[in-house]
Structures are given as structure tokens and as C-alpha cells.
Design a protein around this motif. Structure first.
Motif, PDB file in Angstrom:
ATOM      1  N   ARG A  41      10.970   2.190  23.977  1.00 36.12           N
ATOM      2  CA  ARG A  41      10.037   1.103  24.288  1.00 36.12           C
ATOM      3  C   ARG A  41       9.297   0.581  23.053  1.00 36.12           C
ATOM      4  NH1 ARG A  41       5.971   2.990  28.566  1.00 36.12           N
ATOM      5  NH2 ARG A  41       5.481   0.755  28.524  1.00 36.12           N
ATOM      6  N   ILE A  42       9.521   1.182  21.913  1.00 32.52           N
ATOM      7  CA  ILE A  42       8.743   0.826  20.728  1.00 32.52           C
ATOM      8  C   ILE A  42       9.104  -0.570  20.226  1.00 32.52           C
ATOM      9  CG2 ILE A  42       8.396   1.393  18.284  1.00 32.52           C
ATOM     10  CD1 ILE A  42       8.458   4.338  19.071  1.00 32.52           C
ATOM     11  N   LYS A  43       8.059  -1.349  19.931  1.00 37.29           N
ATOM     12  CA  LYS A  43       8.175  -2.676  19.335  1.00 37.29           C
ATOM     13  C   LYS A  43       7.486  -2.660  17.970  1.00 37.29           C
ATOM     14  CE  LYS A  43       5.952  -4.968  22.529  1.00 37.29           C
ATOM     15  NZ  LYS A  43       5.492  -3.915  23.448  1.00 37.29           N
ATOM     16  N   VAL A  44       7.750  -3.672  17.175  1.00 39.04           N
ATOM     17  CA  VAL A  44       7.107  -3.781  15.866  1.00 39.04           C
ATOM     18  C   VAL A  44       5.589  -3.707  16.003  1.00 39.04           C
ATOM     19  CG1 VAL A  44       6.641  -5.359  13.946  1.00 39.04           C
ATOM     20  CG2 VAL A  44       8.992  -5.029  14.750  1.00 39.04           C
ATOM     21  N   SER A  45       5.037  -4.386  17.002  1.00 37.90           N
ATOM     22  CA  SER A  45       3.582  -4.429  17.177  1.00 37.90           C
ATOM     23  C   SER A  45       2.981  -3.089  17.581  1.00 37.90           C
ATOM     24  CB  SER A  45       3.207  -5.490  18.216  1.00 37.90           C
ATOM     25  OG  SER A  45       3.838  -5.220  19.462  1.00 37.90           O
ATOM     26  N   ASP A  46       3.810  -2.124  17.992  1.00 38.45           N
ATOM     27  CA  ASP A  46       3.302  -0.804  18.381  1.00 38.45           C
ATOM     28  C   ASP A  46       3.125   0.129  17.188  1.00 38.45           C
ATOM     29  OD1 ASP A  46       3.296  -1.253  21.205  1.00 38.45           O
ATOM     30  OD2 ASP A  46       5.474  -0.997  21.216  1.00 38.45           O
ATOM     31  N   LEU A  47       3.731  -0.192  16.064  1.00 38.68           N
ATOM     32  CA  LEU A  47       3.732   0.715  14.919  1.00 38.68           C
ATOM     33  C   LEU A  47       2.329   0.889  14.345  1.00 38.68           C
ATOM     34  CD1 LEU A  47       6.924  -0.646  13.139  1.00 38.68           C
ATOM     35  CD2 LEU A  47       6.748   1.435  14.530  1.00 38.68           C
ATOM     36  N   LEU A  48       2.033   2.100  13.884  1.00 38.75           N
ATOM     37  CA  LEU A  48       0.758   2.413  13.244  1.00 38.75           C
ATOM     38  C   LEU A  48       0.921   2.405  11.732  1.00 38.75           C
ATOM     39  CD1 LEU A  48      -0.297   5.560  15.338  1.00 38.75           C
ATOM     40  CD2 LEU A  48      -0.742   3.148  15.878  1.00 38.75           C
ATOM     41  N   LEU A  49      -0.093   1.929  11.036  1.00 32.46           N
ATOM     42  CA  LEU A  49      -0.147   2.076   9.579  1.00 32.46           C
ATOM     43  C   LEU A  49      -1.178   3.159   9.271  1.00 32.46           C
ATOM     44  CD1 LEU A  49       0.739   1.128   6.767  1.00 32.46           C
ATOM     45  CD2 LEU A  49      -1.176  -0.496   6.809  1.00 32.46           C
ATOM     46  N   VAL A  50      -0.726   4.188   8.561  1.00 35.44           N
ATOM     47  CA  VAL A  50      -1.551   5.375   8.317  1.00 35.44           C
ATOM     48  C   VAL A  50      -1.715   5.574   6.818  1.00 35.44           C
ATOM     49  CG1 VAL A  50      -1.708   7.870   8.673  1.00 35.44           C
ATOM     50  CG2 VAL A  50      -0.725   6.411  10.453  1.00 35.44           C
ATOM     51  N   ASN A  51      -2.913   5.931   6.384  1.00 32.41           N
ATOM     52  CA  ASN A  51      -3.128   6.154   4.954  1.00 32.41           C
ATOM     53  C   ASN A  51      -2.955   7.624   4.591  1.00 32.41           C
ATOM     54  OD1 ASN A  51      -5.542   7.520   5.592  1.00 32.41           O
ATOM     55  ND2 ASN A  51      -6.843   5.752   5.119  1.00 32.41           N
ATOM     56  N   ALA A  52      -3.144   7.934   3.311  1.00 32.23           N
ATOM     57  CA  ALA A  52      -2.880   9.285   2.813  1.00 32.23           C
ATOM     58  C   ALA A  52      -3.859  10.320   3.345  1.00 32.23           C
ATOM     59  CB  ALA A  52      -2.904   9.272   1.284  1.00 32.23           C
ATOM     60  N   LYS A  53      -4.947   9.875   3.954  1.00 30.28           N
ATOM     61  CA  LYS A  53      -5.926  10.801   4.536  1.00 30.28           C
ATOM     62  C   LYS A  53      -5.694  11.026   6.030  1.00 30.28           C
ATOM     63  CE  LYS A  53      -9.551   9.539   1.245  1.00 30.28           C
ATOM     64  NZ  LYS A  53     -10.937   9.007   1.081  1.00 30.28           N
ATOM     65  N   LEU A  64       0.873  -1.181   0.000  1.00 33.02           N
ATOM     66  CA  LEU A  64       0.000   0.000   0.000  1.00 33.02           C
ATOM     67  C   LEU A  64       0.907   1.227   0.000  1.00 33.02           C
ATOM     68  CD1 LEU A  64      -2.416  -1.320   2.767  1.00 33.02           C
ATOM     69  CD2 LEU A  64      -2.742  -1.452   0.283  1.00 33.02           C
ATOM     70  N   THR A  65       1.374   1.607  -1.165  1.00 29.94           N
ATOM     71  CA  THR A  65       2.474   2.573  -1.244  1.00 29.94           C
ATOM     72  C   THR A  65       2.081   4.004  -0.887  1.00 29.94           C
ATOM     73  OG1 THR A  65       2.088   2.790  -3.636  1.00 29.94           O
ATOM     74  CG2 THR A  65       3.762   1.204  -2.904  1.00 29.94           C
ATOM     75  N   ASP A  66       0.767   4.260  -0.731  1.00 28.25           N
ATOM     76  CA  ASP A  66       0.347   5.579  -0.227  1.00 28.25           C
ATOM     77  C   ASP A  66       0.077   5.522   1.278  1.00 28.25           C
ATOM     78  OD1 ASP A  66      -1.926   4.024  -0.370  1.00 28.25           O
ATOM     79  OD2 ASP A  66      -3.218   5.651  -1.073  1.00 28.25           O
ATOM     80  N   HIS A  67       0.478   4.430   1.932  1.00 26.30           N
ATOM     81  CA  HIS A  67       0.391   4.266   3.379  1.00 26.30           C
ATOM     82  C   HIS A  67       1.811   4.236   3.953  1.00 26.30           C
ATOM     83  CE1 HIS A  67      -3.570   2.998   2.210  1.00 26.30           C
ATOM     84  NE2 HIS A  67      -3.923   2.533   3.397  1.00 26.30           N
ATOM     85  N   PHE A  68       1.958   4.620   5.210  1.00 25.27           N
ATOM     86  CA  PHE A  68       3.264   4.496   5.853  1.00 25.27           C
ATOM     87  C   PHE A  68       3.115   4.063   7.307  1.00 25.27           C
ATOM     88  CE2 PHE A  68       2.146   9.063   6.030  1.00 25.27           C
ATOM     89  CZ  PHE A  68       2.209   9.307   7.395  1.00 25.27           C
ATOM     90  N   TRP A  69       4.173   3.422   7.807  1.00 25.02           N
ATOM     91  CA  TRP A  69       4.258   2.985   9.201  1.00 25.02           C
ATOM     92  C   TRP A  69       4.941   4.076  10.012  1.00 25.02           C
ATOM     93  CZ3 TRP A  69       1.844  -1.494  10.577  1.00 25.02           C
ATOM     94  CH2 TRP A  69       1.479  -2.356   9.533  1.00 25.02           C
ATOM     95  N   VAL A  70       4.466   4.304  11.229  1.00 25.59           N
ATOM     96  CA  VAL A  70       4.986   5.395  12.051  1.00 25.59           C
ATOM     97  C   VAL A  70       4.796   5.055  13.526  1.00 25.59           C
ATOM     98  CG1 VAL A  70       2.773   6.646  12.045  1.00 25.59           C
ATOM     99  CG2 VAL A  70       4.923   7.933  12.345  1.00 25.59           C
ATOM    100  N   ASN A  71       5.532   5.728  14.374  1.00 25.44           N
ATOM    101  CA  ASN A  71       5.399   5.524  15.820  1.00 25.44           C
ATOM    102  C   ASN A  71       4.142   6.205  16.353  1.00 25.44           C
ATOM    103  OD1 ASN A  71       6.992   7.916  15.038  1.00 25.44           O
ATOM    104  ND2 ASN A  71       7.086   8.377  17.219  1.00 25.44           N
ATOM    105  N   PRO A  72       3.516   5.625  17.364  1.00 27.58           N
ATOM    106  CA  PRO A  72       2.351   6.261  17.984  1.00 27.58           C
ATOM    107  C   PRO A  72       2.776   7.425  18.884  1.00 27.58           C
ATOM    108  CG  PRO A  72       2.849   4.227  19.127  1.00 27.58           C
ATOM    109  CD  PRO A  72       3.795   4.293  17.953  1.00 27.58           C
ATOM    110  N   LEU A  73       1.874   8.350  19.082  1.00 29.75           N
ATOM    111  CA  LEU A  73       2.125   9.494  19.952  1.00 29.75           C
ATOM    112  C   LEU A  73       2.250   9.041  21.403  1.00 29.75           C
ATOM    113  CD1 LEU A  73       2.138  12.684  20.153  1.00 29.75           C
ATOM    114  CD2 LEU A  73      -0.296  12.483  20.676  1.00 29.75           C
ATOM    115  N   GLY A  74       3.272   9.532  22.096  1.00 31.40           N
ATOM    116  CA  GLY A  74       3.372   9.332  23.534  1.00 31.40           C
ATOM    117  C   GLY A  74       4.069   8.074  23.978  1.00 31.40           C
ATOM    118  N   LEU A  75       4.529   7.243  23.051  1.00 34.98           N
ATOM    119  CA  LEU A  75       5.277   6.044  23.421  1.00 34.98           C
ATOM    120  C   LEU A  75       6.761   6.340  23.229  1.00 34.98           C
ATOM    121  CD1 LEU A  75       5.195   3.096  24.347  1.00 34.98           C
ATOM    122  CD2 LEU A  75       5.021   2.427  21.940  1.00 34.98           C
TER     123      LEU A  75
END
Length: 273
Positions: free
Chosen positions: A88-100, A73-84
Motif C-alpha cells: 500500500r506504500i505510496k511516495v507520499s507515505d515515505l518518511l524522511l529521517v535524519n541522523a539522530k 541532505l546526505t545524512d538523511h534517508f527516506w524509509v517506510n513508516p511502521l505498520g503500513l
């Protein structure tokens, strides 16, 4: 067309045909056998990059984000959540966010500035796979001077004529139009100095974007020290350009990052969870 150099551990190495209009740092991306394998690789390196940034002292409150474009999904990206916290960040904590700006995977809050800056960067330049921005001390300090770095050392040659200056500071970036202006200023370069804000890097891999951030902050630190000590003498432009051609590619950045990542995973294996 591309020429296959070799295949090792299921990863194909490509050599791109020479193109004088193409920035050197886009050369030689690795191509993994499946989308799933590529996604997992990017997620693991992204989680690792945050933990390495914490070790380098780049975590500053709620500020800071690294993103990785999804390979499918090349218009989506993985990013860290706010406040973590980065540490402490793990792979399972990452967010996938779309272009909107909608979170497709993950249930933690999204940093609005992360979306405003990174969505524009990923949309404006499809070659960029990852981008990094934090409020690191030396990057912030240098950004207040409102000028580009000089090429003072061999290490700094990596960034010779390859870092933009964005002078239009208007406060916290939450407006997508400002993100687009940053993206346009960055262009095909490795990084940007955001005046009165900090530094940002981007690259064709998570490893490259993360390592170049570490190296750019170090370059800011070096020049601040050199100018405090006296009148530093820059490297001749022709020599700097030649050296940039030798060490400015993404392959060196990849190996530099991996040398840190291997020890990190050994010490903190839970980051892969």
C-alpha cells in the motif's frame, strides 16, 4: 575523473576510471539534472520497491525496511513508516529521517530497527545510496545455517565473494552499536547474511539494492533446494570471479528492476501519489 558516456532523457551516464581497489558494483551511477529530479526518482523507485517486495512475499508483519539516501541532505534517508503494508506504500507515505532518528518529513511512526540498522549503514559507507532488509522466508531459512552461500549457478555469480556473514545475533536490532557492527561487516559488499535473522543488501541505487535483495533471496532458495536434492557442485572459483566481473555490476540490476517497475506502475499508478 569520470568520462561521460552519453546523455539520454536528461540523465548523464558516467564511466568511472578503472580502480582495482574499488568494488565493481559502485560503477556507472546515473546523474540527474537537478537534486529535485534525483530525489523524486529515488522516492518513486523506493515506493515501487516496497510494492514489488510485497508481490514477492517479503512482507512479514512489522518487519522489513528499505531506505534511500536523500541526494541533498546526505545524512538523511527516506524509509517506510511502521505498520503500513508494503503493498500500500505510496511516495507520499515515505518518511524522511535524519541522523539522530528524528522524522523530518512524515507523521507516521518510525521503525526503530530500521533506524538502528540503516542509519549506521548510510553513515559508515557514503557510497551506499540504498539498503534493503526484510524477513523473507528463504533468506531467513538460509541464515539459520550460519554460513555463506556457495556459488552454484550463473545467477549466484553476482554475489561471488560479495556477501558478508554477520554471526553476532543478539535479538531485535534497536541498539545503534549493533547497527554499526552490521555496517562494518557489510563493508563494500552487495549484501550480508545476518545469522538467525535474514538477509540484507545495499547498493549505489535504489534499483540495485532492491533487485539484489530479490536475487539474493532467490540464491538462498536455490541452494536450499539443491542441498535438499543432493550434493551440489559449486562453480570453479576462477570461473565464478570471471562471471562476477561480467554480470556483477549495478547496471544489470538497474535494468532488471526497471523491467518490473514499469509493469508495476502501469498496474498500480497510485504508488506515485
Amino acid at each position: 575523473m569520470s568520462e561521460v558516456l552519453f546523455i539520454d532523457r536528461g540523465i548523464t551516464r558516467l564511466k568511472l576510471n578503472p580502480n582495482p581497489q574499488q568494488k565493481y558494483w559502485f560503477d556507472a551511477p546515473a546523474v540527474r539534472p537537478t537534486v529535485e529530479a534525483e530525489r523524486r526518482h529515488r522516492q518513486e523507485r523506493l515506493a515501487g520497491a516496497f510494492r514489488l517486495f510485497a508481490r514477492f512475499g517479503f512482507a512479514q508483519g512489522l518487519a522489513g525496511h528499505i531506505t534511500a539516501r536523500d541526494p541533498e541532505l546526505t545524512d538523511h534517508f527516506w524509509v517506510n513508516p511502521l505498520g503500513l503494508h508494503f503493498s500500500r506504500i505510496k511516495v507520499s507515505d515515505l518518511l524522511l529521517v535524519n541522523a539522530k532518528g528524528q522524522t523530518v518529513i512524515g507523521d507516521r511512526p518510525l521503525n526503530k530497527a530500521a533506524f538502528a540498522i540503516h542509519a549506521a549503514i548510510h553513515e559508515h559507507n557514503p557510497k551506499i545510496i540504498a539498503a534493503a532488509h526484510t524477513h523473507s522466508t528463504y533468506g531467513k531459512a538460509w541464515s539459520t545455517l550460519g554460513r555463506k552461500l556457495d556459488t552454484l549457478t550463473q545467477d549466484t555469480c553476482v554475489f561471488h565473494d560479495d556477501v558478508a556473514l554477520f554471526s553476532d545475533f543478539t535479538g531485535m536490532v534497536v541498539d545503534e552499536s549493533e547497527g554499526l557492527r552490521i555496517a562494518k561487516a557489510l563493508g563494500d559488499r552487495k549484501g550480508a547474511i545476518l545469522k538467525n535473522h535474514g538477509i540484507l543488501t545495499a547498493g549505489p541505487t535504489v534499483e540495485a539494492a532492491a533487485w539484489w535483495y530479490i536475487a539474493l533471496d532467490n540464491a538462498c532458495h536455490t541452494q536450499l533446494l539443491a542441498e535438499a536434492a543432493g550434493a551440489p557442485q559449486p562453480i570453479d572459483d576462477a570461473v565464478a570471479r570471471h562471471t562476477h566481473g561480467q554480470i556483477g555490476g549495478s547496471e544489470g540490476a538497474l535494468h532488471s528492476f526497471e523491467s518490473l517497475f514499469e509493469g508495476l506502475v502501469e498496474a498500480e499508478p497510485e504508488l506515485l501519489d
